[in-house]
Design an enzyme around this catalytic site. Structure first.
Site, mmCIF file in Angstrom:
data_model
loop_
_atom_site.group_PDB
_atom_site.id
_atom_site.type_symbol
_atom_site.label_atom_id
_atom_site.label_comp_id
_atom_site.label_asym_id
_atom_site.label_seq_id
_atom_site.Cartn_x
_atom_site.Cartn_y
_atom_site.Cartn_z
ATOM 1 C CG HIS A 1 24.138 16.334 37.712
ATOM 2 N ND1 HIS A 1 25.012 17.352 38.048
ATOM 3 C CD2 HIS A 1 24.120 15.499 38.789
ATOM 4 C CE1 HIS A 1 25.507 17.127 39.254
ATOM 5 N NE2 HIS A 1 24.972 16.021 39.732
ATOM 6 C CG ASP B 1 8.680 31.395 51.857
ATOM 7 O OD1 ASP B 1 7.649 31.178 51.192
ATOM 8 O OD2 ASP B 1 8.689 32.117 52.872
#
Length: 464
Positions: A161, A410
């Site tokens: 993070h 995708d």
């Protein structure tokens, strides 16, 4: 269980700058451990998937070269990012389970251990990869299963993070997926804005102009003097789904019940989906926790500040561009007995705090703080480190992922059918995520003490 069949250290396929990258205050207070997320795909067209992902990853790391670097500790608890090209980890695994065996993919220790790439925190921080990805193929379903021709796969991601926030991470994943399926990246995808000094606009540091309670200890449970016992309690996660009709019903109910102030004739701005659902989560959690009537409770909200600063940050800013705010304190009885608009209004007040002046004051507060561990939102998978802030019972942190383009990932075999957190986070964390149906329905991933789980689920649907 899952068996790792291959593991690679992937480095940029061209030389990249060997420099130390300055980290902003927003980066410094991010947890230095990894955030885990998971993508689930139902398609089984995965021939040579890992090879294609590995090749495209080495290419995109040229542009996102900080991902291939390593952190190091500095004096005073700060961290620095060394862009040294050491690489990221890409893992291939085979599961002995079918997709159906994982149910709704609610975060759990089992899911994390089997589908999320492991991070060895016993290593020095200088050796920890900042990005780890695991592609896991599921076992074929039984012959009487309608999905028996779909093996399915999971992509588990562990992202440090400190490097960037969720939006920047998602944009990287989407660009990598686009490259993997053979498409050309646009200029923003190819050239992320990496210079974080743009956030350092008030040097030398000014004194904070606000009190910033969001960076100080939050209300404790009545009768306690610390959070030690609350932190020890077992935690669990639950996935709750809201149809578009349920979302609209909650919004209408909340906006219809809001009190009209005398003398105001103009139409009040309706509460947003986030304000309404966050208020609903807050109320349900307070009831499930069975808190005393006069128990103070607050919600921490976080917001993307790219367009809240003046001037705005570049659209392709790659880093942490987050600020947090706190709702006004609210007693449990007041929250439960008033309409949902009562909590929604308090959440709105927190969000409206986050203007340019407040955000810059918050950055100055962090910059001037001598003990970052006291305000850093940091935790490891194996437990809370010493001095880490605790945002759980009786409080909440409610994060919106509704605007993030998570279903654009995708890689060549279709969009994910599910996206969500891949690990159980500390008590009091909740995420609101768009459903893959893209029809206005939502998914809530709520992380609570196990003792409160069933009551929370009961109230969540009972009150709609």
């Amino acid at each position: 269980m899952s068996t790792i069949t291959a593991s690679y250290n992937v480095t940029p396929n061209e030389p990249t700058p060997n420099v130390s990258l300055w980290l902003s205050e927003s980066d410094q207070v991010a947890r230095w451990s990894h955030t885990s997320t998971i993508y689930i795909y139902k398609e089984n067209q995965t021939q040579n998937a890992l090879e294609r992902m590995r090749d495209s990853l080495s290419k995109i790391l040229v542009h996102y070269h900080p991902l291939a670097g390593r952190l190091t500790w500095l004096e005073g608890g700060k961290v620095a990012l060394n862009c040294n090209g050491k690489g990221v980890t890409l893992i291939e695994a085979e599961s002995q389970k079918t997709m159906d065996d994982y149910g709704d993919f609610a975060p759990s220790e089992k899911l994390k251990n089997e589908l999320i790439p492991p991070v060895d925190y016993s290593q020095p921080i200088e050796e920890l990869p900042l990005l780890l990805v695991q592609l896991t193929r599921f076992k074929k379903g039984s012959s009487n299963n309608n999905n028996n021709n779909q093996l399915g796969l999971a992509i588990g991601v562990a992202f440090c993070h400190v490097l960037c926030d969720g939006l920047a991470a998602i944009r990287f994943i989407n660009a990598w997926a686009k490259l993997t399926r053979g498409e050309v990246l646009d200029s923003i995808e190819m050239f992320p804005f990496l210079d974080r000094t743009i956030m350092n606009s008030t040097y030398p540091p000014r004194a904070p102009r606000f009190d910033h309670p969001e960076l100080k200890p939050l209300p404790l449970k009545l009768g306690t003097t610390d959070t030690i016992e609350e932190q020890k309690k077992e935690k669990t996660a639950v996935i709750l789904r809201l149809t578009s009709q349920q979302v609209e019903k909650l919004k209408k109910k909340t906006n219809d019940e809001r009190p009209q102030k005398e003398g105001i004739t103009k139409t009040l701005r309706p509460y947003s989906r986030y304000e309404v659902i966050a208020s609903h989560i807050w109320r349900c959690a307070s009831k499930a926790r069975e808190l005393e009537d006069l128990q103070p409770t607050v919600v921490r909200v976080s917001a993307d500040i790219r367009n809240r600063l003046n001037p705005p940050l570049p659209r392709n800013y790659f880093g942490n561009a987050l600020a947090v705010a706190l709702t006004p304190k609210c007693h449990t009885k007041e929250l439960i007995t008033n309409p949902l608009s009562h909590g929604a209004q308090k959440i709105r007040e927190a969000i409206e705090l986050l203007n340019d002046e407040y955000i810059r004051s918050q950055l100055d507060f962090i910059r001037c703080h001598e003990q970052l561990d006291r305000i850093r939102a940091s935790y490891l998978d194996q437990g809370e480190p010493k001095n880490a802030p605790f945002y759980g019972n009786p409080n909440l942190t409610i994060v919106s992922w509704m605007s993030m383009p998570v279903y654009e990932a995708d890689f060549g075999w279709g969009k994910p059918g599910y996206f969500g957190p891949g690990a159980v986070y500390p008590d009091g964390k909740a995420y609101i995520i768009r459903s893959s149906d893209e029809d206005g329905s939502l998914v809530v991933s709520a992380h609570l003490q196990t003792a409160h789980k069933e009551l929370f689920k009961k109230f969540f649907y009972e009150d709609i």
